[in-house]
Design a protein around this motif. Structure first.
Motif, mmCIF file in Angstrom:
data_model
loop_
_atom_site.group_PDB
_atom_site.id
_atom_site.type_symbol
_atom_site.label_atom_id
_atom_site.label_comp_id
_atom_site.label_asym_id
_atom_site.label_seq_id
_atom_site.Cartn_x
_atom_site.Cartn_y
_atom_site.Cartn_z
ATOM 1 N N GLY A 211 0.814 -1.143 -0.086
ATOM 2 C CA GLY A 211 0.036 -0.044 -0.119
ATOM 3 C C GLY A 211 0.985 1.178 -0.109
ATOM 4 O O GLY A 211 1.767 1.572 -0.877
ATOM 5 N N VAL A 212 0.672 2.023 0.944
ATOM 6 C CA VAL A 212 1.494 3.147 1.191
ATOM 7 C C VAL A 212 2.865 3.056 1.394
ATOM 8 O O VAL A 212 3.220 2.132 2.300
ATOM 9 N N THR B 94 0.805 6.780 -2.527
ATOM 10 C CA THR B 94 -0.135 5.721 -2.506
ATOM 11 C C THR B 94 0.006 4.789 -3.435
ATOM 12 O O THR B 94 0.861 4.968 -4.439
ATOM 13 N N SER B 95 -0.751 3.829 -3.407
ATOM 14 C CA SER B 95 -0.422 2.648 -4.480
ATOM 15 C C SER B 95 -1.880 2.868 -5.423
ATOM 16 O O SER B 95 -2.883 2.751 -5.100
ATOM 17 N N THR C 219 -5.775 2.279 -4.348
ATOM 18 C CA THR C 219 -6.689 3.296 -4.525
ATOM 19 C C THR C 219 -7.051 4.294 -5.907
ATOM 20 O O THR C 219 -7.536 4.936 -6.115
ATOM 21 N N GLU D 52 -2.453 7.062 -7.971
ATOM 22 C CA GLU D 52 -1.190 7.144 -7.348
ATOM 23 C C GLU D 52 -1.017 8.834 -6.909
ATOM 24 O O GLU D 52 -0.861 9.430 -8.079
ATOM 25 N N SER D 53 -0.865 8.966 -5.571
ATOM 26 C CA SER D 53 -0.857 10.321 -5.395
ATOM 27 C C SER D 53 0.357 10.512 -4.298
ATOM 28 O O SER D 53 0.633 9.560 -3.643
ATOM 29 N N THR D 54 0.929 11.688 -4.410
ATOM 30 C CA THR D 54 2.151 11.843 -3.487
ATOM 31 C C THR D 54 1.971 13.219 -2.620
ATOM 32 O O THR D 54 0.947 13.916 -2.807
#
Length: 125
Positions: free
Chosen positions: A32-33, A52-53, A57, A60-62
């Motif tokens: 995951g994260v 994120t994965s 989700t 993909e976000s940062t």
């Protein structure tokens, strides 16, 4: 069990760059994260960046600490179970021990948190 192996720390002059890597291995079903934390001398550990994965989700976000926005970039290679932290324009206040964090679902135990052993980053002025 899951093992995290970090690499890439070292000594660099202010304004320089370093790239940290953290590879996860073991009984991994899904990741995951993934994130990087750091602990400066005399201070509490703080999160520096997280990613994120897409598998979890759908995107993909940062996220970044305000102190590193625009200078650090976190990324991941899911095929290699590896997370990276590209650190540019380093400042003396970036000095500390950098720890890799991974949230992993193992085949036997479900979701758990794992930490790397830490890698020292020293930025000289």
């Amino acid at each position: 069990q899951v093992t995290l192996v970090e690499s890439g720390g070292g000594l660099v002059q202010a304004g320089g760059s370093l790239r940290l890597s953290c590879a996860a291995s073991g009984s991994i079903d899904r990741i995951g994260v993934m994130a990087w934390h750091r602990q400066a001398p005399g201070k509490q550990r703080e999160v520096v960046a997280a990613i994120t994965s897409r598998a979890i989700t759908s995107s993909e976000s940062t996220n970044y600490a305000d102190s590193v926005k625009g200078r650090f970039t976190i990324s991941r290679d899911n095929a290699k179970n590896t997370v990276y932290l590209q650190m540019n324009s380093l400042k003396p206040e970036d000095t500390g021990i950098y720890y890799c964090y991974v949230n992993v679902r193992t085949i036997l135990t479900g979701w758990n948190d794992f930490w790397g052993q830490g890698t020292q980053v020293t930025v000289s002025s």
